[in-house]
Write an enzyme that holds these catalytic residues in place. Sequence first.
Site, short mmCIF file in Angstrom:
data_model
loop_
_atom_site.label_atom_id
_atom_site.label_comp_id
_atom_site.label_asym_id
_atom_site.label_seq_id
_atom_site.Cartn_x
_atom_site.Cartn_y
_atom_site.Cartn_z
N LEU A 27 48.08 54.42 51.52
CA LEU A 27 47.56 55.08 50.31
C LEU A 27 46.20 54.50 49.93
CD1 LEU A 27 48.09 57.15 48.09
CD2 LEU A 27 49.19 55.36 46.76
N HIS A 41 31.09 42.84 34.57
CA HIS A 41 31.88 43.96 35.10
C HIS A 41 31.06 45.24 35.17
CE1 HIS A 41 35.41 41.51 35.10
NE2 HIS A 41 35.23 41.20 33.83
#
Length: 758
Positions: A19, A691
Amino acid sequence: MAVRTLINGFPRIGENRELKKVLENYWAHKAAFDDVEKTAAALRGKHWRLQKDAGIDFISSNDFSLYDGMLDTIVMLNAIPERFVGIADKNERYFAMARGNGKAAAMEMTKWFNTNYHFIVPELRDDMVFQLEPKKIISEYREAKAMGVTTKINLIGPLTFLELSKTKDGNDSFTYLHKIMPVYKQLLEEIAKLDESVYVQFDEPGFVKNPSGRMLSLLRESYQELAAVSGGVKIIVTSYFEHSLEATKLLCDTPIWGIGLDFVYGRRNLEELERAASKHIVAGVVDGRNIWRNDISASLELLERINKTVPRERIVVSTSCSLLHSPYSVKNESESAIKKYLAFACEKVEEVSLLAKLFSSGGLSEAEKSLVAENKGNVLSGSNPPLIKNGPAGDNPSGKKARDGTYRERSAIQRDRLNLPLLPATTIGSFPQTPELRKARSDYRKGGISGADYEKELKKYIDHCVAFQEEIGLDVLVHGEPERNDMVEYFGELLEGFHFTKNGWVQSYGSRCVKPPVISGDVSRPEPMTVKWIRYAQSKTKKPMKGMLTGPVTILNWSFVRNDIPRSTVAMQIALALSGEVADLQKAGITIIQVDEAAFREGYPLRKENIGEYEQWALEAFRLAVSTADASTQIHTHMCYSEFNDIIKTIEAMDADVLTVETARSGNKLLNVFKETAYQNEIGPGVYDIHSPRIPSVAEFREQIAARLEVVDEKQMWVNPDCGLKTRSWEEVRPALKNMVEAARSIRGEILHAADMP
Ligand code: GLN
Ligand code: ZN
């Protein structure tokens, strides 16, 4: 009647992370959505089949997700944040919510209770139109049915959903209950049409975390309403990771079919069984989130105990939580001394099945019992491997448990020795991990380049990092961590007592998986782990070079740990090993050592009643790890968050000389606690959001620093990014850090100038 079995949920990433691979190809436009769907369907089919073959009675559907189950619930309720509403393509919208796109920032992600799995945080607002989107749930049920597997349907319960949601105006999220309940009821009506009777499992782990009075006041009525939906839907309400005594009491008064309880991490669930005995009890006795084989005799005893109050036909044997938190199968592991002691998801399914069989037939026969006694590690006797003694854990003969002196005393000595300017500027440790670096590491691991060549590459990188930091004028330098792939794995590989699995991947978020090390033996440090690199880096500069270690609590919390000895014991062993490293760094002339505790907070127990004990040993472990530092050695620690309100006492007691935290996004709100409690030691509140790919200007950095100075005294304050820079690129890091240092210097100048004024 044979006792029935249930699996809370199965890992979806795939035996070979299929996946992950197809999703990442799809995101990179190298695969079509069709390919994603094909892979997903193949995985679901394979997982249903293997559970069916193992004889499991209640197999889940809707435990699968292309990204996250909370995100799927958001879609099911049509709780789409405004910034994504305009995206017409449903798949595009789904992944934009998870990952952001050019225009809209991704939804927030946070850790799922005390696991390392991250979910997408729902954002609710008043003008949201909640309406049912049942497609995924209905089609997965039909897909399994077409294969001959009748599933129970997993849903995240409405109360946990709201408990974990944030609201735009900071309103109590439970005010949305009356808006989402009709959607849930309508969903149950749709589900009822699927078959004569369908089982639905509502996951309500929100019940285990000292549930609020508000939540409890809504619980009974909510499940009365849901259970009243006609059409033969049978409801199981499931909690995990701890006990849920308060909720169990209330659930007994509703016409639900069953209650799922975790008896591995929530032993106290046994206390309410009397009252719950009128319900089916889904008994989580196989640990869903650790990797050791089940102790079958102990589990049988536990089931017998439950059976004292709950009749056998109403007991369903199960896992403690979804197997999402376990790797796929031990079959794919290389031979090793510990292999036979391991059980991953596939093996846990077998264990549940075996337990139900043995429990139905009245337990172990005498012959089986003697097999267990003789042959530890046999299929009937899960246990940990024999504890291999590796010798003394560290070289801290002083026997000291913590450093000498108070912060005040140490700081005077350190000021004289280090001679740092006001608002010293530093970074958290790692610099960008370049493709060349990754390639060199992987070549070296595969034997493609020699140790000497690899070392040359790393030194080149360190040279480059040091030169750059000197050039822009940082005050305390780092070596950049080029030798580390991961802050826990690196130390695990150099310490004794750790085992690394070949394929023990566990989903962390979206397509991201982690492979936690297994701490299987006594931990010890055969030789120095970081000294060579740090000493080399220090030789290239006159400025202080920070030694860089991962703390004992973080190493523990990001590993699989034995369950036959207390976690505190393992933490102390790691701490002792690290104290040796601190001593060696100091001997090598290093004057500042940072001990990262990125996962200190996530190890906190879910129940208040257990927090004191954790805090005590976690604190002891940290203090022991740095106990070998002299007063003149400055100890830093770093934590990747800024929510300290409830743990400030513990942070104070850790007594690090300098604490760096993440505040670039959250601002002063969470930082205030340091002012309110008159925190004495030095603090480096992050001013650079690592981030984000954005490069803040000097003016922005000045604003950030000025804002932090409203809360932190100038004499206490450091200037640094939120966290390590390893995931950023040099193109971003170079200008950003340059601006950060320039801003720090200009504000420093202004403060000094103001002090000079008469
Ligand atoms: N020193 C580590 C780094 O800079 C800290 C990482 C972390 O806190 N997660 O990468
Ligand atoms: Zn961090």
